[in-house]
Structures are given as C-alpha cells and as structure tokens.
Design a protein around this motif. Structure first.
Motif, PDB file in Angstrom:
ATOM      1  N   LEU A  21       1.048  -1.322   0.271  1.00  0.00           N
ATOM      2  CA  LEU A  21       0.221   0.105   0.077  1.00  0.00           C
ATOM      3  C   LEU A  21       0.880   1.146  -0.030  1.00  0.00           C
ATOM      4  O   LEU A  21       0.518   2.311  -0.561  1.00  0.00           O
ATOM      5  N   VAL A  38      -2.664   5.118  -3.236  1.00  0.00           N
ATOM      6  CA  VAL A  38      -2.898   5.496  -1.703  1.00  0.00           C
ATOM      7  C   VAL A  38      -2.012   6.565  -1.309  1.00  0.00           C
ATOM      8  O   VAL A  38      -0.696   6.662  -1.595  1.00  0.00           O
ATOM      9  N   VAL A  61      -0.364   5.820   4.482  1.00  0.00           N
ATOM     10  CA  VAL A  61      -0.603   4.378   5.212  1.00  0.00           C
ATOM     11  C   VAL A  61      -0.243   4.364   6.739  1.00  0.00           C
ATOM     12  O   VAL A  61       0.861   5.159   7.109  1.00  0.00           O
TER      13      VAL A  61
END
Ligand code: LCS
Length: 393
Positions: A278, A284, A287
């Motif tokens: 991720l 994205v 995280v």
C-alpha cells in the motif's frame, strides 16, 4: 513431565488454561454448563458464601470453565488475576464503574474505540464524571491534562483506528505521580505482541472477540489486573453488575486461544507485506502501520511492542468515494466491522465503528472521512494484495 522453566511462546499458549479433570482425564477443558453448584452441607455453603472456604457457588460469581480462561490470559499478560466479561465493552465498563465516581476525572485517548469514549461523554457524565479525551501520543499534553481528581488514565495503544501509540511506561509514570490508575486496552496487540503490565500499567483490557478468540464467532471481554488489591476492588462490582461471561462462551474462547500464536504471527507477516504494498502504491496517499518506518512512532513501536500487529489504516487519493468503491469491490477481504479473526475484514471507521463520535471530534482525533481500516487475516498475503490491487483499479 515437568515443563522447562522458560518455555517458548507456542508452548505457553498451547498449555495456558488447561483445567485438570481428575475424574475422566479429559484433555480439553470441560464446559461446566451450570448456573449453580451444590454445597455438601449447610455449613460448607455458609463458609463458601462468607469467603472462609474457596469453591464455586453460582456462575455469575465464578465458574470453573470461565476461571480457566481467566487464569490462562492473566498468565500470558503477566497479571495477578483476571475477570471475564460478557463483551469487551462489559470489561471497559467494569473498570469505569469500579474506579470512577461523582467528582472524579478520567483522561482517555481521543481515538478510542467509539463506544469506550461515548459512554463516558453521554452516560458517566450524567453521574458527575468529568473527562478529557486527548492525543495520548503526546506525554506533555497528558501531563498538562492530569488534575488532582484524575482517577483513571485510559489508553488505547495502538489506537483504533489511527494506529497512534501511547508510550505506556511514560504515561504510566505521569499518571501514577498524579495519583491516577492506568488501564490499557490491549485488544489490537494480544498478549503476544504487547504486555502493558510490564510497563507499569494497573489493568489491561481485552475484547476477547478479536485476536484471542480469533474465529469471528464469539463476543467476550476481560480485565487483567496487576495486583490482587485492584482485582478485589473490581470483583464485587463484577458480581453485582452482572456482566459475567457464560461458561460455553468461555469454552469457545479457550478453544480459539489454542491457535492464537499461529494466527497472530501469520496475520502479522501478511500485514507487513500488505502495508509495504500500500505504501508504494501511487493510488494510496497515506498508510498508518506501526511496522513501517514512516510511522511517526516507529521507534516506540520497536521498543514497546514485540511486533506491529495486523491492523492497517490507509487513505486513498480519491478520498471517501474511492474508499467506498474499494470496499464494495474486494472479494478476499470481507466488508464488515470487527477485527482479529482468521479472515481479512475491511471497514470505514467514520461511517461504521466510529459513527457514534461526532464528526468534529472524529476529525480532531485523526479519523478522517476517507480513512479505510484493514484487519488483516490469515489468507495468503499475495491473494489479499491481488484483491486490493484489482479493487483499487
Ligand atoms: N476495545 C477495542 C479496541 C475494540 O476494538 C472493541 C470493539 C472493543 C473494545 C469492544 O469490544 P466488544 O464489546 O465488541 O467485544 N471493536 C470493534 C471494531 O473495531 N469493530 O467492531 C467492533
């Protein structure tokens, strides 16, 4: 055969909580599915009720199956004893009810599990309990917030769902200096990855519903106490308030506990790989995972936790809308609240687990509208990654 004095963790988990059955030699702990226990004589009954003699009386007060689970988890957390409860929230409330009262003050982590915070704001406040929910990753802020009437400091570390950490040792020193007790919700870690009592905390809470049972089929909770004196303060409240655990429920959790180490380490291995996937993925934006060097408290995670666990939160470039699409399109992960089971679950804190917390408070504690929470399970990491990848596309 005697067990060696320092058995490994898999041995300890396998053998924790075995209730000896001298009559039949049952290897598995029997389920004592009874509400009450026969006294051999009126005198014996009186002695048990007065506490002169040990022995079971009535299952709300104690039961052999439930007691086996209590001693198993207490041993793994390094406690002096534990009380099992009907749910994780019953465990949280056992602590609140025992240690808070009119004119007292509680300081809690702001990004607590929604219900643990809301019941203070909505209900304990009606009985004159004063509160502050703050960013407990900042010990200076904690020090400033402590008051002469602070009775309890309530930490969740890592917090649900922001994965922010509190320095348990430091916070405990500050709280104790101010005369407050410290309770830590250790649900996200299990006793394998973090043991708050070793850092001086007074109590540990678990929602057994999560990693300890691990099979997504039981609700349950527990409080583990550092010493007998605190345990004995809570015991009458536990008995009188009635949030006890049922023996069949306890037996199911004991069954789940046997495989806890296999599940927790496997899910953690998966989570490490998924967090890296991720973090390097352009779709994205952020995280949150204590096992990533980018986590602001990576150093603290290394010293306080034996592993980063398997909870990950992240935000997508496309915000809430992209997050909702992702959650609707996954097929290995299941769209559901909860965590700590053998299967991967995905959910949206702002509209699900933390919907009870007003938006402003949510935002100020870091629970943004676009945050997605992934509770990584025990499938093959590459399948979970492929699933997320196709859903992101
Ligand atoms: N503490 C934590 C950290 C939790 O995550 C939960 C439930 C509780 C206590 C309460 O435990 P329960 O009464 O449900 O056994 N957390 C949930 C979650 O994140 N999704 O669904 C429930």
């Amino acid at each position: 055969m005697e067990m060696k004095s320092n058995p490994g963790i898999h041995t300890r988990v396998t053998h924790a909580g075995t209730c000896p059955d001298s009559e039949h030699g049952s290897v598995a702990t029997p389920i004592y599915q009874t509400s009450t226990f026969k006294f051999q004589s009126a005198e014996e009954g009186a002695r048990r009720i007065s506490g002169e003699e040990n022995g079971f009386i009535y299952s709300r007060l104690g039961n052999p199956t439930t007691a086996t689970l209590e001693s198993a988890i207490s041993e793994l957390e390094g406690g002096a004893g534990a009380l099992a409860t009907a749910s994780g929230m019953a465990a949280v409330n056992l602590i609140y009810l025992t240690f808070l009262g009119s004119g007292m003050h509680i300081v809690g982590t702001d990004a607590l599990y929604g219900s643990s915070r809301r019941i203070i704001e909505l209900d304990y406040s009606r009985f004159g309990v004063d509160y502050d929910f703050i960013d407990t990753s900042d010990p200076e802020l904690l020090e400033k917030t402590l008051k002469p009437n602070t009775a309890l400091v309530y930490l969740e570390s890592p917090a649900n769902p922001t994965l922010k950490l509190a320095d348990i040792r430091h916070c405990t020193e500050l709280a104790h200096r101010a005369g407050a007790l410290v309770a830590v919700d250790n649900t996200f870690m299990s006793p394998l990855l973090q043991r708050p009592l070793e850092f001086g905390a007074d109590m540990v809470i678990h929602s057994l519903t999560k990693y300890i049972n691990g099979h997504t089929d039981v609700i349950g909770g527990m409080v583990i106490f550092r010493d007998e004196q605190i345990l004995e303060q809570a015991r009458p409240v536990h008995v009188h308030s009635g949030g006890c655990m049922d023996p069949h429920q306890a037996w199911l959790v004991l069954r789940g506990l046997k495989t806890m180490a296999l599940r927790v380490y496997k899910a953690q291995d998966n989570a490490r790989q998924i967090a890296e996937f991720l973090e390097t993925d352009g779709r994205v934006s952020r995280v949150f995972y204590p096992g990533l060097k980018s986590h602001p408290q990576y150093e603290l995670a290394q010293s306080q936790m034996e592993g980063p666990g398997s909870m990950i939160s992240f935000e997508l470039n496309g915000g809430l809308e992209a997050g909702q699409k992702l959650m609707d399109r996954v097929s290995v992960a299941t769209l559901a609240v909860s965590l700590g089971g053998y299967e991967t679950l995905i959910q949206h804190p702002a509209s699900m687990t933390h919907a009870a917390v007003p938006r402003e408070e949510r935002l100020s504690s870091g629970i943004t509208d676009g945050l997605v929470r992934l509770a990584v399970g025990c499938e093959d990491a590459e399948d979970i990654i492929a699933d997320l990848d196709q859903a992101l596309r």
